[in-house]
Write a protein that holds these residues in place. Structure first.
Motif, PDB file in Angstrom:
ATOM      1  N   LEU A  51       0.817  -1.206   0.000  1.00  0.00           N
ATOM      2  CA  LEU A  51       0.000   0.000   0.000  1.00  0.00           C
ATOM      3  C   LEU A  51       0.850   1.254   0.000  1.00  0.00           C
ATOM      4  O   LEU A  51       0.534   2.237  -0.673  1.00  0.00           O
ATOM      5  CB  LEU A  51      -0.934  -0.008   1.216  1.00  0.00           C
ATOM      6  N   SER A  52       1.944   1.246   0.743  1.00  0.00           N
ATOM      7  CA  SER A  52       2.795   2.433   0.798  1.00  0.00           C
ATOM      8  C   SER A  52       3.411   2.724  -0.565  1.00  0.00           C
ATOM      9  O   SER A  52       3.711   3.878  -0.883  1.00  0.00           O
ATOM     10  CB  SER A  52       3.898   2.250   1.844  1.00  0.00           C
ATOM     11  N   PHE A  53       3.569   1.675  -1.402  1.00  0.00           N
ATOM     12  CA  PHE A  53       4.147   1.888  -2.723  1.00  0.00           C
ATOM     13  C   PHE A  53       3.227   2.714  -3.610  1.00  0.00           C
ATOM     14  O   PHE A  53       3.685   3.396  -4.526  1.00  0.00           O
ATOM     15  CB  PHE A  53       4.447   0.546  -3.391  1.00  0.00           C
ATOM     16  N   ALA A  54       1.913   2.694  -3.340  1.00  0.00           N
ATOM     17  CA  ALA A  54       0.983   3.523  -4.116  1.00  0.00           C
ATOM     18  C   ALA A  54       1.328   4.994  -3.952  1.00  0.00           C
ATOM     19  O   ALA A  54       1.288   5.771  -4.914  1.00  0.00           O
ATOM     20  CB  ALA A  54      -0.455   3.258  -3.669  1.00  0.00           C
ATOM     21  N   GLY A  55       1.670   5.402  -2.725  1.00  0.00           N
ATOM     22  CA  GLY A  55       2.067   6.784  -2.493  1.00  0.00           C
ATOM     23  C   GLY A  55       3.382   7.117  -3.161  1.00  0.00           C
ATOM     24  O   GLY A  55       3.554   8.203  -3.736  1.00  0.00           O
ATOM     25  N   THR A  56       4.336   6.198  -3.105  1.00  0.00           N
ATOM     26  CA  THR A  56       5.624   6.426  -3.752  1.00  0.00           C
ATOM     27  C   THR A  56       5.455   6.568  -5.260  1.00  0.00           C
ATOM     28  O   THR A  56       6.056   7.450  -5.895  1.00  0.00           O
ATOM     29  CB  THR A  56       6.584   5.260  -3.438  1.00  0.00           C
ATOM     30  N   LEU A  57       4.638   5.693  -5.846  1.00  0.00           N
ATOM     31  CA  LEU A  57       4.402   5.748  -7.284  1.00  0.00           C
ATOM     32  C   LEU A  57       3.763   7.072  -7.683  1.00  0.00           C
ATOM     33  O   LEU A  57       4.100   7.665  -8.720  1.00  0.00           O
ATOM     34  CB  LEU A  57       3.503   4.580  -7.697  1.00  0.00           C
TER      35      LEU A  57
END
Length: 405
Positions: A51-57
């Protein structure tokens, strides 16, 4: 001119949603939407990390689309690009409201909203630069302050919407808000120097030229920004969890973030006004040094809510100086003719600082120190190093310590 600046400021508020969404999907898993989706995907392995990767992307696409904006605006003008950015960002938020799989967030919040917000942000920061000469620092800082306003208001709205509705409707309502704001912006924003039809025949190399990095002064400017902006993100990500670590409530952590965001709004306008008096690079050096000292001298010794609030105020007033001054400083270094390309390249390189909190977290897990100490040091060191590089740039450009630039 005043109408264009106001509409650009309104437009700059919309990309602040990407910062908000990044803050509610943080690396430490304390965010409102993160908690909701962790419950939804509780049977998915490593759901928190995914889920945190969605913000990074999303952060990556916000910075990645600068060259695309440069190409499209050179061929079709600003208004069509604003319309495209509005449609894509709204579509991303609306579709995010129907998320049933984690990868849906990657495509909607990450790719679509990030790309649309990028087109809006670059337009909001590039058009007003055409209208200012003497007061360019103040004018552009007023535009960028719109993002600070969004950072104050949106966290409370999102929290309440998630409580009373759900995260799906939160995304949809945010999409409707973006649509309303950007319809007004698209109708009223105006270029001082509209794109000439003949320019549409330019090839890609003429429109966007990485050769600008051969300009040593610009390259030094880029390096300085990459380092200092890494430190900018860290307190916004970890100050709330640090407050919880000290035994404070979640609402105290939210208040700290809100106050810090409010101070960035005031600080951007203030640093813009100061920059027109003492020089833009001088003002940014001052802002970086104060931000560094705030981390070293206040956050390091913060063990209660009062001291943490003092840090939030001081850091908030100066931490976003770069975002207020990046456009006028870039124009000063490369000239107004190469300014669009310079701004696009600068935003593209800002993809690297997105990983600042990740780097700080990696350091935190590998050093033997008290909890959160490395975050404080990382913030202070990056801002101070950025200031030192800017001092070198100033001396290289002016050959004088006390010169106004």
């Amino acid at each position: 001119m005043a109408l264009t600046v106001a509409m650009a400021g309104l437009s700059s508020w919309v990309p602040s949603l990407h910062s908000l969404l990044r803050s509610v999907l943080p690396l430490d898993g304390k965010g409102v939407m993160q908690n909701h989706y962790e419950e939804v995907f509780r049977n998915v392995p490593n759901a928190q990390l995914q889920l945190s990767f969605a913000g990074t992307l999303m952060e990556l696409f916000v910075d990645l689309m600068g060259p695309v904006f440069q190409v499209l605006s050179s061929r079709y003008g600003i208004r069509p690009v604003l319309v495209l950015g509005s449609l894509v960002s709204v579509l991303g938020l609306e579709l995010a409201g129907f998320t049933t799989q984690i990868w849906h967030l990657y495509l909607t919040q990450g790719v679509l909203f990030g790309a649309g917000a990028s087109l809006l942000y670059v337009a909001a920061m590039s058009v007003p630069a055409q209208w200012f000469n003497k007061r360019r620092g103040l004018g552009l800082s007023m535009v960028s302050s719109g993002a600070g306003v969004g950072g104050v208001v949106l966290p409370f709205l999102v929290t309440e919407m998630n409580k009373k509705l759900d995260s799906g409707w939160t995304y949809r309502i945010l999409g409707f808000v973006c649509l309303a704001v950007n319809v007004i912006t698209c109708l009223l924003i105006k270029e001082k120097y509209p794109q000439q039809p003949a320019a549409a025949q330019q090839n890609l190399r003429e429109i966007f030229d990485f050769g600008i990095l051969k300009d040593t002064n610009f390259l030094i400017w880029v390096i300085s920004t990459m380092i200092s902006v890494m430190g900018y993100f860290v307190p916004f990500f970890f100050l709330p969890s640090y407050a919880t670590h000290l035994g404070l409530s979640n609402s105290d952590g939210t208040s700290l973030t809100a106050v810090m965001a409010a101070c960035t709004c005031v600080g951007r306008i203030g640093i813009g006004y100061i920059s027109d008096t003492i020089g833009r690079i001088n003002a940014l050096i001052l802002g970086h040094i104060v931000a560094s000292l705030a981390a070293f001298l206040i956050w390091v010794f913060a063990d209660n809510f009062g001291v943490l609030m003092a840090f939030a105020v001081v850091f908030g007033l100066v931490c976003s100086s770069y975002f207020a001054l990046m456009s006028p400083i870039t124009a000063t270094i490369v000239g107004i003719d190469r300014f669009p390309t310079g701004l696009s390249v600068l935003l593209l390189t800002n993809m690297i600082p997105v990983f600042g909190p990740t780097i700080a977290s990696a350091i935190e897990t590998r050093v033997s120190s008290e909890p959160y100490f490395s975050y404080k040091m990382f913030t202070g060191v990056t801002f101070m190093l950025g200031a030192i590089i800017l001092i070198f740039l100033k001396l290289k450009m002016t050959k004088a310590v006390l010169s106004k630039i």
